[in-house]
Design a protein around this motif. Structure first.
Motif, PDB file in Angstrom:
ATOM      1  N   ARG A  68       0.834  -1.209   0.000  1.00 33.65           N
ATOM      2  CA  ARG A  68       0.000   0.000   0.000  1.00 33.65           C
ATOM      3  C   ARG A  68       0.866   1.255   0.000  1.00 33.65           C
ATOM      4  NH1 ARG A  68      -2.930  -1.329   3.993  1.00 33.65           N
ATOM      5  NH2 ARG A  68      -1.876  -0.189   5.664  1.00 33.65           N
ATOM      6  N   ASP A  69       1.911   1.254   0.793  1.00 36.05           N
ATOM      7  CA  ASP A  69       2.791   2.425   0.867  1.00 36.05           C
ATOM      8  C   ASP A  69       3.547   2.649  -0.441  1.00 36.05           C
ATOM      9  OD1 ASP A  69       2.001   2.872   3.457  1.00 36.05           O
ATOM     10  OD2 ASP A  69       3.767   1.958   4.378  1.00 36.05           O
ATOM     11  N   ILE A  70       3.972   1.555  -1.077  1.00 41.82           N
ATOM     12  CA  ILE A  70       4.728   1.697  -2.321  1.00 41.82           C
ATOM     13  C   ILE A  70       3.812   2.124  -3.461  1.00 41.82           C
ATOM     14  CG2 ILE A  70       6.193   0.500  -3.997  1.00 41.82           C
ATOM     15  CD1 ILE A  70       7.165  -1.251  -1.651  1.00 41.82           C
ATOM     16  N   ILE A  71       2.559   1.657  -3.453  1.00 45.09           N
ATOM     17  CA  ILE A  71       1.596   2.128  -4.450  1.00 45.09           C
ATOM     18  C   ILE A  71       1.403   3.638  -4.300  1.00 45.09           C
ATOM     19  CG2 ILE A  71      -0.842   2.086  -5.111  1.00 45.09           C
ATOM     20  CD1 ILE A  71      -0.837  -0.916  -4.524  1.00 45.09           C
ATOM     21  N   ALA A  72       1.301   4.109  -3.063  1.00 46.42           N
ATOM     22  CA  ALA A  72       1.165   5.552  -2.816  1.00 46.42           C
ATOM     23  C   ALA A  72       2.396   6.294  -3.322  1.00 46.42           C
ATOM     24  CB  ALA A  72       0.955   5.814  -1.332  1.00 46.42           C
ATOM     25  N   LYS A  73       3.577   5.701  -3.116  1.00 42.30           N
ATOM     26  CA  LYS A  73       4.822   6.303  -3.597  1.00 42.30           C
ATOM     27  C   LYS A  73       4.832   6.357  -5.121  1.00 42.30           C
ATOM     28  CE  LYS A  73       9.848   5.546  -3.406  1.00 42.30           C
ATOM     29  NZ  LYS A  73      10.917   4.683  -2.822  1.00 42.30           N
ATOM     30  N   ALA A  74       4.350   5.290  -5.759  1.00 39.17           N
ATOM     31  CA  ALA A  74       4.303   5.237  -7.221  1.00 39.17           C
ATOM     32  C   ALA A  74       3.365   6.301  -7.777  1.00 39.17           C
ATOM     33  CB  ALA A  74       3.859   3.845  -7.673  1.00 39.17           C
ATOM     34  N   LYS A  75       2.217   6.457  -7.151  1.00 41.31           N
ATOM     35  CA  LYS A  75       1.261   7.461  -7.615  1.00 41.31           C
ATOM     36  C   LYS A  75       1.802   8.865  -7.415  1.00 41.31           C
ATOM     37  CE  LYS A  75      -2.911   4.669  -7.100  1.00 41.31           C
ATOM     38  NZ  LYS A  75      -4.233   4.515  -6.420  1.00 41.31           N
ATOM     39  N   PRO A  80       1.752   5.654 -13.976  1.00 42.43           N
ATOM     40  CA  PRO A  80       0.390   5.333 -14.417  1.00 42.43           C
ATOM     41  C   PRO A  80      -0.190   4.116 -13.688  1.00 42.43           C
ATOM     42  CG  PRO A  80       1.802   5.786 -16.293  1.00 42.43           C
ATOM     43  CD  PRO A  80       2.702   5.700 -15.097  1.00 42.43           C
ATOM     44  N   ASN A  81      -1.493   4.164 -13.418  1.00 44.66           N
ATOM     45  CA  ASN A  81      -2.158   3.060 -12.722  1.00 44.66           C
ATOM     46  C   ASN A  81      -1.997   1.742 -13.474  1.00 44.66           C
ATOM     47  OD1 ASN A  81      -3.056   4.665 -10.599  1.00 44.66           O
ATOM     48  ND2 ASN A  81      -4.979   5.182 -11.629  1.00 44.66           N
ATOM     49  N   ASP A  82      -2.013   1.805 -14.801  1.00 42.99           N
ATOM     50  CA  ASP A  82      -1.851   0.588 -15.605  1.00 42.99           C
ATOM     51  C   ASP A  82      -0.486  -0.047 -15.353  1.00 42.99           C
ATOM     52  OD1 ASP A  82      -4.343   0.909 -16.639  1.00 42.99           O
ATOM     53  OD2 ASP A  82      -3.697   1.666 -18.600  1.00 42.99           O
ATOM     54  N   ASN A  83       0.537   0.793 -15.230  1.00 42.38           N
ATOM     55  CA  ASN A  83       1.880   0.281 -14.951  1.00 42.38           C
ATOM     56  C   ASN A  83       1.933  -0.399 -13.588  1.00 42.38           C
ATOM     57  OD1 ASN A  83       2.186   1.993 -17.186  1.00 42.38           O
ATOM     58  ND2 ASN A  83       4.311   2.459 -16.653  1.00 42.38           N
ATOM     59  N   ILE A  84       1.304   0.239 -12.608  1.00 46.84           N
ATOM     60  CA  ILE A  84       1.291  -0.315 -11.252  1.00 46.84           C
ATOM     61  C   ILE A  84       0.600  -1.674 -11.244  1.00 46.84           C
ATOM     62  CG2 ILE A  84       0.428   0.021  -8.898  1.00 46.84           C
ATOM     63  CD1 ILE A  84       0.629   3.063  -9.414  1.00 46.84           C
TER      64      ILE A  84
END
Length: 245
Positions: free
Chosen positions: A49-56, A61-65
């Motif tokens: 969850r934390d890394i997804i927040a970092k990615a955003k 892009p959400n597709d990349n994630i």
């Protein structure tokens, strides 16, 4: 320049490097791969969850994630990354911690050692500098005219923060790692925008550098962060007041 300022003196320069190194998606992708192997549901996997927040926050892009997470969950042929931490000293004895995600330990170790040697530092043994740092949650909020400092401080402390620091242009909230998610959630629920939020390594002592050594040390940090395998670089340098990134 404020030697006590953890945000401006250490994290801000790291943040500037993050923004310009140009390989941030690749690096975050490795973090996502590692975290997703422990579970692909961010509701039950706090690290993911934390890394997804970092990615955003890095505009990934959400597709990349989603693609990276799906690959980590189902593609047994994907590269098997592991996390490695290196410790060492830069010019003038600056303490340095390097976090890397790699599928080739020999390559990464050789590169990291080369950078330390080239820019006047040397690698140390495990535990040689970590005692100079504390693992903490750190939330940075940009100051605005609408912000009520006292209300924000009370919100942070009541939700579990251990310290609240007012800098020139930002507020810095410090938490224990286990309280980071709760404090961050409370800040966001209050409608307050977070400039940066992560569990990081904050030095408990700093090493002062003159202008020449500041410039030399920054070259070491730049070289490390340009390496594809290196994810984070933490240090305790107190840069000279005339040093400009």
């Amino acid at each position: 320049m404020s030697g006590h300022s953890k945000w401006h003196n250490i994290q801000a320069k790291k943040g500037k490097m993050d923004a310009k190194r140009g390989k941030i998606f690749t690096k975050i992708g490795k973090e996502l791969m590692m975290a997703a192997k422990e579970g692909t549901n961010p509701d039950t996997n706090a690290k993911l969850r934390d890394i997804i927040a970092k990615a955003k926050a890095a505009n990934m892009p959400n597709d990349n994630i989603a693609r990276v997470i799906k690959k980590a969950a189902g593609d047994t042929g994907s590269a098997d990354y592991e996390e490695i931490v290196y410790e060492g000293y830069g010019p003038n004895g600056v303490a340095v911690i390097v976090e890397a995600y790699t599928d080739n330990k020999n390559r990464t170790a050789g590169n990291v050692r080369h950078f330390f040697d080239k820019y006047g530092g040397n690698l140390g043994t495990t535990g040689s500098v970590t005692f100079m740092f504390n693992k903490k949650g750190q939330i940075i909020i940009e100051k605005t005219e609408e912000q009520d400092e006292e209300e924000l401080m009370m919100l942070a402390l009541e939700s579990g923060a251990e310290d609240f620091i007012s800098e020139d242009t930002v507020f810095e909230i410090i938490t224990e790692p286990e309280n980071f998610d709760a404090v961050k959630a409370a800040v966001l629920e209050a409608g307050i925008e977070i400039l940066e939020g992560e569990v990081t390594m904050i030095p408990n002592v700093t090493t002062s550098l003159d202008l020449e050594t500041s410039e030399k040390f920054q070259k070491l940090v730049d070289a490390l962060l340009e390496d594809d395998d290196v994810d984070n670089v933490y240090h305790n340098a107190d840069f000279h007041e005339d040093f400009e990134q």
